[in-house]
Design a protein around this motif. Structure first.
Motif, PDB file in Angstrom:
ATOM      1  N   ARG A 125      58.928  41.295  35.087  1.00 26.83           N
ATOM      2  CA  ARG A 125      60.202  41.309  34.371  1.00 26.83           C
ATOM      3  C   ARG A 125      61.372  41.520  35.323  1.00 26.83           C
ATOM      4  N   ALA A 126      61.185  42.362  36.330  1.00 24.95           N
ATOM      5  CA  ALA A 126      62.264  42.654  37.273  1.00 24.95           C
ATOM      6  C   ALA A 126      62.649  41.433  38.101  1.00 24.95           C
ATOM      7  N   LEU A 127      61.652  40.621  38.456  1.00 20.10           N
ATOM      8  CA  LEU A 127      61.905  39.459  39.318  1.00 20.10           C
ATOM      9  C   LEU A 127      61.984  38.143  38.546  1.00 20.10           C
ATOM     10  N   GLY A 128      61.841  38.204  37.239  1.00 22.90           N
ATOM     11  CA  GLY A 128      61.900  36.985  36.438  1.00 22.90           C
ATOM     12  C   GLY A 128      60.689  36.087  36.609  1.00 22.90           C
ATOM     13  N   LEU A 129      59.521  36.685  36.866  1.00 25.89           N
ATOM     14  CA  LEU A 129      58.286  35.918  37.022  1.00 25.89           C
ATOM     15  C   LEU A 129      57.614  35.733  35.661  1.00 25.89           C
ATOM     16  N   THR A 130      56.703  34.797  35.599  1.00 30.56           N
ATOM     17  CA  THR A 130      55.957  34.555  34.364  1.00 30.56           C
ATOM     18  C   THR A 130      54.726  35.445  34.334  1.00 30.56           C
ATOM     19  N   VAL A 131      54.580  36.230  33.269  1.00 25.21           N
ATOM     20  CA  VAL A 131      53.397  37.064  33.080  1.00 25.21           C
ATOM     21  C   VAL A 131      52.567  36.465  31.946  1.00 25.21           C
ATOM     22  N   LYS A 132      51.343  36.076  32.264  1.00 26.71           N
ATOM     23  CA  LYS A 132      50.416  35.540  31.277  1.00 26.71           C
ATOM     24  C   LYS A 132      49.384  36.608  30.937  1.00 26.71           C
ATOM     25  N   TRP A 133      49.192  36.854  29.647  1.00 24.68           N
ATOM     26  CA  TRP A 133      48.236  37.872  29.230  1.00 24.68           C
ATOM     27  C   TRP A 133      46.890  37.226  28.945  1.00 24.68           C
ATOM     28  N   TRP A 134      45.875  37.730  29.603  1.00 22.64           N
ATOM     29  CA  TRP A 134      44.506  37.210  29.516  1.00 22.64           C
ATOM     30  C   TRP A 134      43.753  38.029  28.484  1.00 22.64           C
ATOM     31  N   GLY A 135      43.499  37.422  27.330  1.00 24.73           N
ATOM     32  CA  GLY A 135      42.859  38.132  26.233  1.00 24.73           C
ATOM     33  C   GLY A 135      41.355  37.962  26.224  1.00 24.73           C
ATOM     34  N   ALA A 136      40.761  38.136  25.056  1.00 25.96           N
ATOM     35  CA  ALA A 136      39.321  37.979  24.879  1.00 25.96           C
ATOM     36  C   ALA A 136      39.067  37.580  23.435  1.00 25.96           C
ATOM     37  N   SER A 137      38.034  36.779  23.228  1.00 21.72           N
ATOM     38  CA  SER A 137      37.782  36.226  21.898  1.00 21.72           C
ATOM     39  C   SER A 137      36.884  37.101  21.028  1.00 21.72           C
ATOM     40  N   ASP A 138      36.084  37.972  21.651  1.00 21.18           N
ATOM     41  CA  ASP A 138      35.149  38.816  20.897  1.00 21.18           C
ATOM     42  C   ASP A 138      35.783  40.182  20.680  1.00 21.18           C
ATOM     43  N   ARG A 139      36.061  40.519  19.432  1.00 25.48           N
ATOM     44  CA  ARG A 139      36.726  41.789  19.113  1.00 25.48           C
ATOM     45  C   ARG A 139      35.863  42.991  19.455  1.00 25.48           C
ATOM     46  N   GLU A 140      34.560  42.920  19.175  1.00 25.04           N
ATOM     47  CA  GLU A 140      33.699  44.092  19.347  1.00 25.04           C
ATOM     48  C   GLU A 140      33.144  44.223  20.760  1.00 25.04           C
ATOM     49  N   ASN A 141      32.977  43.127  21.467  1.00 24.44           N
ATOM     50  CA  ASN A 141      32.495  43.190  22.846  1.00 24.44           C
ATOM     51  C   ASN A 141      33.333  42.269  23.728  1.00 24.44           C
ATOM     52  N   PRO A 142      34.607  42.595  23.897  1.00 25.48           N
ATOM     53  CA  PRO A 142      35.489  41.738  24.693  1.00 25.48           C
ATOM     54  C   PRO A 142      35.125  41.805  26.177  1.00 25.48           C
TER      55      PRO A 142
END
Length: 400
Positions: A125-142
């Motif tokens: 955010r400070a440098l104006g870079l792109t932050v991509k959030w890496w999620g997970a598809s399995d709720r119980e065992n991500p």
């Protein structure tokens, strides 16, 4: 002397009391020799480093031996590590010092403890870079899935941040596969949080092929400090934070805003001594025994219809660590913890454990602060303790 699981409890003075420690992912108990080393240092050699008088020479040498042992612990060179007050602080220092260019992209796992998310989110955010959030598809065992990571990668990827194991689920990340994906991008670097894993498995950062790796010694039977590794191959991409007149040939000189704590640093060799002459064999013993401990608890949790386990539900040492989190249908997590405390000496906790994004965005809990119940074991716990814990949990869940 060879390492012995049977004798391990005798090496931790804090275990000589009624309290049963099952909050070990928050911090382990400390080895007797580490405690003795700190007391001895403060009693006899507590002086400034680098002078030519006798006591300063002794203190300086002890400090150097601490750095050598800390590096050896993860198969690094002393010039590739930096010791500091916490993993969070060290990673914030790193994020401030690392070279970035306009248009760079950062990929941050939502399975992270916030220590390995906040620094990259802040600098992005400070440098104006792109932050991509890496999620997970399995709720119980991500899990940190390399295939899902590939979809986020691009030629602009500058850094990927993920945990070696989740401090909520205990599930182990295949870091070598992640590293292969990351290093296909020309400037991409991999930063791994090893805090949850380091108390349970041997770490070989050269084999993992990571660029950065951090963990906390106070969770590995040692002093309350943390360690950051940065591969020597990318030191030229790290700008020094130190005073302008200091040399910068090591990571410590680049990133430490002052020397690491003297008395704590010099005690680190005592942790390595604990493992005996065959460190790999000691770690193998620990993994096998901890698998037995978690099997006792997981077998019970799977048998209860009202319980949801988050993480690998079976006790495989290849897949998970003895960090076990769960919720009970219709019961607040903290209420369950307190009910167990009323009936027994077992100490564990509830909450989000600083993995707020994991519980909110992936697991989807409504009350993030109440969070999950987390029970975390170490090899100095006993099968009898866990069997007794299961009996107390069974009684509590039946009436709560």
């Amino acid at each position: 002397m060879a390492f012995s699981i049977a004798e391990s409890r005798s090496r931790f003075p804090a275990l000589n009391q009624e309290q049963v420690f099952l909050d070990n992912a928050g911090g382990s108990q400390v080895l007797d020799t580490v405690i003795e080393s700190i007391v001895s240092y403060l009693s006899n050699t507590n002086v400034q480093l680098g002078a030519t008088y006798k006591t300063s020479k002794l203190s300086t040498a002890a400090y150097g031996h601490g750095y050598e042992a800390a590096a050896k612990f993860i198969n690094a060179s002393p010039d590739e590590i930096c010791l500091g007050v916490s993993t969070t602080q060290l990673l914030h220092n790193l994020s401030t010092a690392l070279d970035f260019q306009p248009g760079d992209e950062l990929i941050v796992s939502k399975l992270n403890h916030e220590a390995n998310s906040a620094p990259w989110d802040r600098i992005g955010r400070a440098l104006g870079l792109t932050v991509k959030w890496w999620g997970a598809s399995d709720r119980e065992n991500p899990v940190c899935d390399p295939t899902e990571l590939k979809e986020l990668m691009s030629e602009k990827t500058r850094l990927v941040a993920c945990p070696h194991a989740s401090n909520i689920t205990g599930t182990i990340t295949d870091v070598k596969k992640i590293a292969t994906v990351v290093h296909q991008s020309p400037r991409a670097l991999l930063c791994v949080d090893g805090v949850a894993l380091a108390p349970h498995r041997q770490v070989n950062i050269k084999d993992l092929d990571v660029d950065f790796y951090a963990f906390s010694w106070y969770k590995v039977y040692g002093p309350h400090m943390a360690q950051l590794y940065a591969s020597s191959r990318i030191h030229d991409q790290i700008n020094p934070l130190c005073h302008y007149f200091k040399t910068t040939e090591t990571l410590d000189l680049k990133l430490n805003l002052a020397s690491a704590n003297y008395e704590l640093t010099q005690s680190i060799p005592r942790v390595l001594d604990y493992f005996g002459s065959d460190i790999s064999a000691a770690w193998d013993q620990i993994a096998v025994f901890e698998e037995k401990l978690q099997a006792i608890l997981l077998d019970f949790l799977r048998s209860e219809d009202r319980i949801t386990i988050f993480g690998e539900p079976f006790a495989s040492k290849e897949l998970r660590l003895p960090i076990i989190s769960f919720t009970v249908e219709g019961v607040k997590s903290q209420a369950l913890v307190e009910e167990v405390e009323k009936r027994s000496p077992f100490g564990f906790r509830s909450g989000h454990m600083y993995s707020h994004r994991l519980l909110k965005d992936i697991i989807g809990l409504e009350d993030i602060d109440d969070g999950v119940v987390r029970i975390s074991m170490l090899h100095y716990n006993t099968e009898e303790e866990i069997t007794s814990l299961v009996q107390v949990l069974r009684e509590v869940i039946a009436v709560i």
